[in-house]
Design a protein around this motif. Structure first.
Motif, PDB file in Angstrom:
ATOM      1  N   ARG A  42      -5.583   4.118   7.064  1.00 18.09           N
ATOM      2  CA  ARG A  42      -5.091   5.385   7.596  1.00 18.09           C
ATOM      3  C   ARG A  42      -5.026   6.493   6.543  1.00 18.09           C
ATOM      4  O   ARG A  42      -4.655   7.604   6.846  1.00 18.09           O
ATOM      5  CB  ARG A  42      -3.685   5.167   8.169  1.00 18.09           C
ATOM      6  CG  ARG A  42      -3.683   4.258   9.371  1.00 18.09           C
ATOM      7  CD  ARG A  42      -3.544   5.079  10.642  1.00 18.09           C
ATOM      8  NE  ARG A  42      -3.894   4.316  11.825  1.00 18.09           N
ATOM      9  CZ  ARG A  42      -3.123   3.393  12.357  1.00 18.09           C
ATOM     10  NH1 ARG A  42      -1.976   3.072  11.792  1.00 18.09           N
ATOM     11  NH2 ARG A  42      -3.500   2.769  13.444  1.00 18.09           N
ATOM     12  N   ASP A  43      -5.348   6.108   5.306  1.00 17.16           N
ATOM     13  CA  ASP A  43      -5.221   7.078   4.223  1.00 17.16           C
ATOM     14  C   ASP A  43      -6.419   8.010   4.269  1.00 17.16           C
ATOM     15  O   ASP A  43      -7.288   7.994   3.422  1.00 17.16           O
ATOM     16  CB  ASP A  43      -5.173   6.288   2.903  1.00 17.16           C
ATOM     17  CG  ASP A  43      -4.893   7.194   1.729  1.00 17.16           C
ATOM     18  OD1 ASP A  43      -4.549   8.362   1.967  1.00 17.16           O
ATOM     19  OD2 ASP A  43      -5.015   6.724   0.597  1.00 17.16           O
TER      20      ASP A  43
ATOM     21  N   TRP B 101       6.104   3.811   3.058  1.00 16.65           N
ATOM     22  CA  TRP B 101       6.999   4.595   2.182  1.00 16.65           C
ATOM     23  C   TRP B 101       6.747   6.106   2.313  1.00 16.65           C
ATOM     24  O   TRP B 101       7.679   6.890   2.434  1.00 16.65           O
ATOM     25  CB  TRP B 101       6.808   4.127   0.722  1.00 16.65           C
ATOM     26  CG  TRP B 101       7.538   4.998  -0.249  1.00 16.65           C
ATOM     27  CD1 TRP B 101       8.863   4.975  -0.545  1.00 16.65           C
ATOM     28  CD2 TRP B 101       6.985   6.079  -1.027  1.00 16.65           C
ATOM     29  NE1 TRP B 101       9.183   5.956  -1.451  1.00 16.65           N
ATOM     30  CE2 TRP B 101       8.046   6.646  -1.762  1.00 16.65           C
ATOM     31  CE3 TRP B 101       5.695   6.606  -1.172  1.00 16.65           C
ATOM     32  CZ2 TRP B 101       7.852   7.709  -2.635  1.00 16.65           C
ATOM     33  CZ3 TRP B 101       5.513   7.677  -2.034  1.00 16.65           C
ATOM     34  CH2 TRP B 101       6.578   8.213  -2.760  1.00 16.65           C
ATOM     35  N   ILE B 102       5.473   6.499   2.324  1.00 22.21           N
ATOM     36  CA  ILE B 102       5.181   7.940   2.345  1.00 22.21           C
ATOM     37  C   ILE B 102       5.443   8.554   3.720  1.00 22.21           C
ATOM     38  O   ILE B 102       5.697   9.744   3.831  1.00 22.21           O
ATOM     39  CB  ILE B 102       3.735   8.244   1.875  1.00 22.21           C
ATOM     40  CG1 ILE B 102       3.571   9.742   1.523  1.00 22.21           C
ATOM     41  CG2 ILE B 102       2.682   7.835   2.907  1.00 22.21           C
ATOM     42  CD1 ILE B 102       4.356  10.206   0.338  1.00 22.21           C
ATOM     43  N   TYR B 103       5.401   7.732   4.778  1.00 20.77           N
ATOM     44  CA  TYR B 103       5.626   8.295   6.121  1.00 20.77           C
ATOM     45  C   TYR B 103       7.079   8.191   6.587  1.00 20.77           C
ATOM     46  O   TYR B 103       7.462   8.820   7.571  1.00 20.77           O
ATOM     47  CB  TYR B 103       4.726   7.596   7.147  1.00 20.77           C
ATOM     48  CG  TYR B 103       3.257   7.997   7.037  1.00 20.77           C
ATOM     49  CD1 TYR B 103       2.888   9.303   6.749  1.00 20.77           C
ATOM     50  CD2 TYR B 103       2.247   7.068   7.261  1.00 20.77           C
ATOM     51  CE1 TYR B 103       1.556   9.666   6.656  1.00 20.77           C
ATOM     52  CE2 TYR B 103       0.910   7.414   7.182  1.00 20.77           C
ATOM     53  CZ  TYR B 103       0.564   8.730   6.872  1.00 20.77           C
ATOM     54  OH  TYR B 103      -0.759   9.089   6.794  1.00 20.77           O
TER      55      TYR B 103
ATOM     56  N   LYS C  19      -6.381   5.513  -3.564  1.00 21.69           N
ATOM     57  CA  LYS C  19      -5.464   4.385  -3.726  1.00 21.69           C
ATOM     58  C   LYS C  19      -6.114   3.239  -2.985  1.00 21.69           C
ATOM     59  O   LYS C  19      -6.971   3.446  -2.133  1.00 21.69           O
ATOM     60  CB  LYS C  19      -4.139   4.814  -3.079  1.00 21.69           C
ATOM     61  CG  LYS C  19      -3.175   3.725  -2.725  1.00 21.69           C
ATOM     62  CD  LYS C  19      -2.235   3.456  -3.885  1.00 21.69           C
ATOM     63  CE  LYS C  19      -1.308   2.310  -3.589  1.00 21.69           C
ATOM     64  NZ  LYS C  19      -1.947   1.020  -3.503  1.00 21.69           N
TER      65      LYS C  19
ATOM     66  N   CYS D 190       0.837  -1.215   0.000  1.00 20.33           N
ATOM     67  CA  CYS D 190       0.000   0.000   0.000  1.00 20.33           C
ATOM     68  C   CYS D 190       0.861   1.249   0.000  1.00 20.33           C
ATOM     69  O   CYS D 190       0.380   2.341  -0.279  1.00 20.33           O
ATOM     70  CB  CYS D 190      -0.948  -0.002   1.198  1.00 20.33           C
ATOM     71  SG  CYS D 190      -0.106   0.226   2.787  1.00 20.33           S
ATOM     72  N   LEU D 191       2.133   1.105   0.379  1.00 22.23           N
ATOM     73  CA  LEU D 191       3.135   2.187   0.366  1.00 22.23           C
ATOM     74  C   LEU D 191       2.920   3.264   1.433  1.00 22.23           C
ATOM     75  O   LEU D 191       3.514   4.332   1.377  1.00 22.23           O
ATOM     76  CB  LEU D 191       3.256   2.831  -1.024  1.00 22.23           C
ATOM     77  CG  LEU D 191       3.551   1.876  -2.179  1.00 22.23           C
ATOM     78  CD1 LEU D 191       3.794   2.673  -3.462  1.00 22.23           C
ATOM     79  CD2 LEU D 191       4.754   0.985  -1.889  1.00 22.23           C
ATOM     80  N   ILE D 192       2.061   2.949   2.417  1.00 20.40           N
ATOM     81  CA  ILE D 192       1.889   3.887   3.529  1.00 20.40           C
ATOM     82  C   ILE D 192       3.214   4.056   4.289  1.00 20.40           C
ATOM     83  O   ILE D 192       3.591   5.167   4.669  1.00 20.40           O
ATOM     84  CB  ILE D 192       0.755   3.387   4.458  1.00 20.40           C
ATOM     85  CG1 ILE D 192      -0.587   3.693   3.809  1.00 20.40           C
ATOM     86  CG2 ILE D 192       0.833   3.995   5.849  1.00 20.40           C
ATOM     87  CD1 ILE D 192      -0.904   5.164   3.687  1.00 20.40           C
TER      88      ILE D 192
ATOM     89  N   GLU E 272       2.534   2.569  11.475  1.00 17.74           N
ATOM     90  CA  GLU E 272       1.539   3.044  10.518  1.00 17.74           C
ATOM     91  C   GLU E 272       1.061   1.948   9.569  1.00 17.74           C
ATOM     92  O   GLU E 272       0.093   2.147   8.836  1.00 17.74           O
ATOM     93  CB  GLU E 272       2.106   4.217   9.700  1.00 17.74           C
ATOM     94  CG  GLU E 272       2.422   5.451  10.535  1.00 17.74           C
ATOM     95  CD  GLU E 272       1.187   6.068  11.178  1.00 17.74           C
ATOM     96  OE1 GLU E 272       0.109   6.041  10.552  1.00 17.74           O
ATOM     97  OE2 GLU E 272       1.292   6.534  12.332  1.00 17.74           O
TER      98      GLU E 272
ATOM     99  N   LEU F 184       0.124   6.916  -4.388  1.00 22.64           N
ATOM    100  CA  LEU F 184       1.434   6.580  -3.839  1.00 22.64           C
ATOM    101  C   LEU F 184       2.265   5.812  -4.854  1.00 22.64           C
ATOM    102  O   LEU F 184       3.473   5.989  -4.943  1.00 22.64           O
ATOM    103  CB  LEU F 184       1.267   5.775  -2.546  1.00 22.64           C
ATOM    104  CG  LEU F 184       0.663   6.578  -1.390  1.00 22.64           C
ATOM    105  CD1 LEU F 184       0.495   5.693  -0.154  1.00 22.64           C
ATOM    106  CD2 LEU F 184       1.516   7.783  -1.048  1.00 22.64           C
TER     107      LEU F 184
ATOM    108  N   PRO G  24      -0.976  -0.493   7.868  1.00 26.33           N
ATOM    109  CA  PRO G  24      -2.405  -0.719   8.085  1.00 26.33           C
ATOM    110  C   PRO G  24      -2.826  -2.190   7.991  1.00 26.33           C
ATOM    111  O   PRO G  24      -3.990  -2.519   8.247  1.00 26.33           O
ATOM    112  CB  PRO G  24      -3.045   0.092   6.948  1.00 26.33           C
ATOM    113  CG  PRO G  24      -2.020   0.115   5.868  1.00 26.33           C
ATOM    114  CD  PRO G  24      -0.678  -0.015   6.508  1.00 26.33           C
TER     115      PRO G  24
ATOM    116  N   PRO H 190      -5.920   1.865   2.162  1.00 26.49           N
ATOM    117  CA  PRO H 190      -5.382   1.647   3.503  1.00 26.49           C
ATOM    118  C   PRO H 190      -6.198   2.466   4.516  1.00 26.49           C
ATOM    119  O   PRO H 190      -6.589   3.583   4.217  1.00 26.49           O
ATOM    120  CB  PRO H 190      -3.953   2.159   3.410  1.00 26.49           C
ATOM    121  CG  PRO H 190      -3.775   2.741   2.061  1.00 26.49           C
ATOM    122  CD  PRO H 190      -5.057   2.670   1.313  1.00 26.49           C
TER     123      PRO H 190
END
Lengths: 98, 410, 326
Positions: free
Chosen positions: C323-324, A49-51, C318, A45-47, A81, C5, A83, C321
């Motif tokens: 938290r997004d 990565w972005i944080y 996207k 999901c790359l969360i 983070e 992302l 998810p 997720p």
């Protein structure tokens, strides 16, 4: 680490003419905890990565390839983070030499 | 204050193509130099007595006489900050200030020089508060003498105009790349009308050439970081690099002066020697008061007294060796400053000159005066008294009081 | 460009690894997101502060764009000079590239010592984006209180002690002060709301004239929380309405995020060590109450101003997720 320059070798006026050369300064040694990624659980999901404050989660074609331990300071934001239920990244004690 | 032309080269200004002259205040002359320089950016804040110069320049901008982007900043701290940004972006950049404005931008002065941004700044010298006083002392630029800038001092409007044009060439030279301040006396010169010989626009344009920064912030193909912090491992090398550049700029300043003489007929050096070669008694005095003193020198010479005078032009880098050579044969010297260095018991220029004389086998006797603070007029008789004092101590062979205030009600 | 992302991850990182900001620094994530959001080349000026000292320590730089630091209180003045140079050289035909300008400062460099320089640059109408990474104290020099520090926070210059509950006064509302300059675009956001943040950076950079972002960037050292919790705390600030996400575009106020359930401010306060004393001394309950009352009052006032509720500019979603958030 860069070789120390003499005053004559230094560009004028504090100019640094090699953009992004902080990459020569490795911050991985700051780390106590190490992120361990479970590739099977990871949904890319790359969360993380972005944080990531360090930009050390490497992504190719939308998929995480590695966490660059040369720079990872072990903050654990990626794991916190993440998810995914049950977490695809966990922080574990790093075994250090010496 | 009349007849104060600097030394002329053989031939005269009449020989110079398209030369013209005008009656101008110091501020007018500076604004005219700025128009001819036609800088890319001017960021300035008005303060008495410099205000007229920026007003006039704003008028040039408003009437399309220059291509300049004029940034009317909200303070002098921001004017110097904006100048640093503009100069680091490759723009030819000028600012102007006085006194409290100079003090407010003080933090940025060593930053401008440390980042090697070749900004040119006109300073109409004015006293510091308190008490508030809008007239001339050299508190501002003498206080800022060690901020890593080149400093050029100007006796009159003509020298201010000439120094501005030369300052651009000096600052932007590849071997220098340092900011330059051009100083002249607030009100006494900034607001007095004098004859000024002007160059034509094309001559100035050719003389100053193009600014060619080795690095700049608008070069997208070659990004730079400028202004990084440097700690114990690098700070010393940066300072040493800066110090060398300032010391070495002396040669370039002289070279630019030679070239300027060719286009103007007016020859500048590191300082002006006035009847010094065979002199026995000499003054060292900066800016407009040197004009008054030269008249006294002439008068004394007429009476057979071997009086002379040295007027520093380039104060940073300080030409210590050259000044020593010019003064070492004198019997007695008075160094006069329009500023006190509180608690030092000596003024800045005395300290510099005395330091330059250090090591001579036979040193001239030296005394030190503070004069003319807050614009107090210095009269012919005041200067005459100083020469008489010099003759007296030369006769006695000793100095009983090195430091004193001139014309003060004790 | 699309704010997905996957697409963003293909871009070059212009804020490089090897910087020396603390592990878990909220400002570091903020800088990465800002740089990833840029499309045209940018020139950045940075005020003295954490981001400065940790990203440009000679002979190293984390910046891949043109970048300048000159001092603490003048990031906006410095960039106004760079931008003036650009305008001048462009008008003369000496430069043809499209370049954008960003000034960065912490809350010390923006709310306090740099406020005049910011105000001047906004009033003059330079074409630039000012980013305040607001961690609510002078963190670089060891957590001294600033004009952004909240009431009751214990800092090294407003310490809680037997005779004090920490900072005695409220933070100033800098975003509203900036709004009073009537600039074309300004907004509040946090790096936890990455899509909101990056969309706002893009929107601000697309606008002609001065623009401003106030970004709450948690500092776990100063807030006394665990370093893994930086994003969590930023999210809680928005969910408690302590730090609402909104924008002001051409004078029109728009809310960008409404929490599903407005959480009590204590949920944001309690995890933070800088507020610990407020909960160990029953006398200080009144400070917590004042904080809640103020948040409620400001939130109500904001809702009144925000006639339109809008999503941030880029809303492509996207794969989901949790938290997004926005």
């Amino acid at each position: 680490m860069k070789k120390q320059m003499t005053r004559k070798e230094m560009p004028l006026g504090t100019v640094i003419d090699s953009p992004g050369c902080s990459r020569e300064y490795k911050t991985g040694g700051w780390r106590n905890l190490i992120p361990v990624r479970n590739a099977e659980k990871c949904t890319n999901c790359l969360i993380c990565w972005i944080y990531c404050p360090e930009g050390c989660i490497k992504v190719k074609d939308g998929k995480i390839t590695e966490i660059d331990l040369d720079y990872c300071k072990g903050c654990g934001i990626c794991a916190e983070e993440c998810p995914v239920k049950g977490k695809a990244i966990t922080m574990v004690e790093e075994k250090k030499e010496n | 204050m009349t007849n104060l032309q600097t030394k002329k080269e053989p031939g005269s200004v009449k020989d110079i193509k398209s030369a013209r002259f005008a009656a101008m205040t110091g501020n007018n002359a500076i604004a005219e130099a700025m128009r001819q320089i036609n800088p890319d950016v001017v960021a300035a804040y008005p303060i008495t007595p410099q205000t007229e110069a920026v007003e006039e320049f704003a008028d040039f901008v408003a009437n399309g006489k220059v291509k300049t982007e004029y940034v009317a900043v909200e303070s002098e701290h921001s004017s110097m900050s904006a100048c640093i940004g503009a100069s680091a972006a490759g723009a030819r950049t000028i600012t102007t200030t006085s006194s409290a404005g100079f003090a407010l931008m003080w933090e940025m002065l060593p930053i401008a020089s440390g980042l090697r941004t070749p900004i040119v700044m006109y300073v109409a010298n004015r006293a510091f508060s308190a008490p508030l006083n809008i007239h001339c002392s050299h508190d501002d630029t003498m206080g800022g003498r060690d901020t890593g800038w080149i400093q050029l001092y100007s006796e009159n409007a003509q020298e201010g105009y000439d120094n501005m044009i030369q300052a651009i060439r000096i600052a932007e030279d590849q071997s220098v790349r340092l900011p330059v301040m051009v100083c002249l006396d607030g009100f006494i010169i900034s607001h007095s009308v004098e004859r000024v010989d002007l160059l034509d626009d094309e001559t100035v344009r050719k003389f100053i050439g193009e600014n060619k920064p080795p690095y700049h912030l608008l070069n997208v193909a070659k990004p730079i970081t400028i202004g990084a912090c440097a700690l114990q491992d690098y700070y010393t090398e940066h300072k040493r690099q800066h110090s060398e550049a300032l010391i070495n700029s002396k040669d370039k300043i002289l070279q630019v002066a030679d070239e300027f003489a060719k286009i103007s007929g007016r020859k500048y050096g590191l300082f002006e020697s006035y009847k010094l070669d065979d002199a026995e008694y000499g003054l060292v005095i900066i800016n407009s008061a040197a004009g008054v003193a030269k008249m006294v020198v002439d008068d004394l010479r007429g009476k057979g007294v071997k009086a002379g005078l040295l007027k520093p032009r380039v104060y940073r880098p300080f030409p210590g060796k050259e000044i020593r050579d010019a003064l070492k044969h004198l019997k007695a010297i008075a160094v006069m400053d329009r500023v006190d260095a509180f608690g030092a018991g000596r003024t800045p220029t005395f300290t510099e000159v005395a330091s330059a004389m250090y090591g001579l086998e036979k040193q001239p006797l030296m005394i030190n005066y503070v004069y003319g603070l807050g614009g107090r007029d210095i009269r012919l008789e005041d200067i005459n008294n100083v020469y008489e004092k010099l003759m007296d101590i030369a006769k006695k062979g000793k100095v009983d009081k090195v430091f004193d205030y001139l014309t003060v009600r004790e | 460009m699309a704010l997905s992302l996957k697409e963003l991850s293909k871009k070059e990182e212009l804020f490089s690894s090897g910087h020396r900001l603390c592990a878990g620094c909220g400002a570091a994530t903020t800088m990465r997101q800002i740089m990833l959001a840029t499309e045209d080349p940018v020139v950045i000026s940075t005020a003295t502060g954490c981001v400065y000292v940790a990203t440009a320590t000679y002979p190293y730089t984390a910046w891949k764009c043109n970048w300048i630091h000159s001092a603490f209180e003048n990031s906006a003045a410095t960039i106004s000079g760079v931008e003036a140079a650009y305008q001048s050289l462009k008008r003369q035909g000496k430069i043809d590239k499209k370049i954008k300008f960003i000034a960065i400062g912490g809350d010390g460099g923006t709310y306090d010592i740099g406020l005049q320089s910011l105000s001047g640059a906004l009033e003059r109408g330079h074409n630039f984006l000012y980013v305040c990474y607001n961690n609510e104290a002078y963190m670089n020099t060891g957590i001294q209180r600033s004009g952004a520090t909240p009431l009751g926070a214990s800092t090294t210059t407003s310490p809680a002690g037997s005779a004090s509950y920490g900072k005695k006064v409220f933070r100033k509302d800098l975003t509203a002060i900036v709004a009073a300059h009537n600039i074309p675009y300004l907004a509040q956001t946090t790096p936890a709301h990455w899509r909101d943040l990056m969309g706002k950076v893009q929107k601000a950079l697309a606008v002609e004239g001065p623009t401003f972002l106030n970004i709450l960037a948690p500092c776990h050292r100063g807030w006394r929380v665990e370093m893994k919790d930086s994003m969590k705390l930023a999210r809680l600030a928005a969910d408690t309405c302590y730090w609402p996400l909104y924008e002001v575009e051409n004078g029109q106020w728009k809310l960008n995020y409404t929490p599903k359930e407005k959480k009590p401010v204590t949920e944001w306060l309690k995890p933070q060590g800088r507020f610990k004393h407020l909960f160990s001394n029953p006398e200080y309950q009144k400070v917590v109450d004042r904080l809640q009352e103020t948040v409620d009052k400001e939130w109500a006032a904001l809702l009144k101003k925000c006639v339109v509720e809008s999503k941030p500019p880029e809303t492509e979603t996207k794969t989901a997720p949790a938290r997004d958030v926005c």
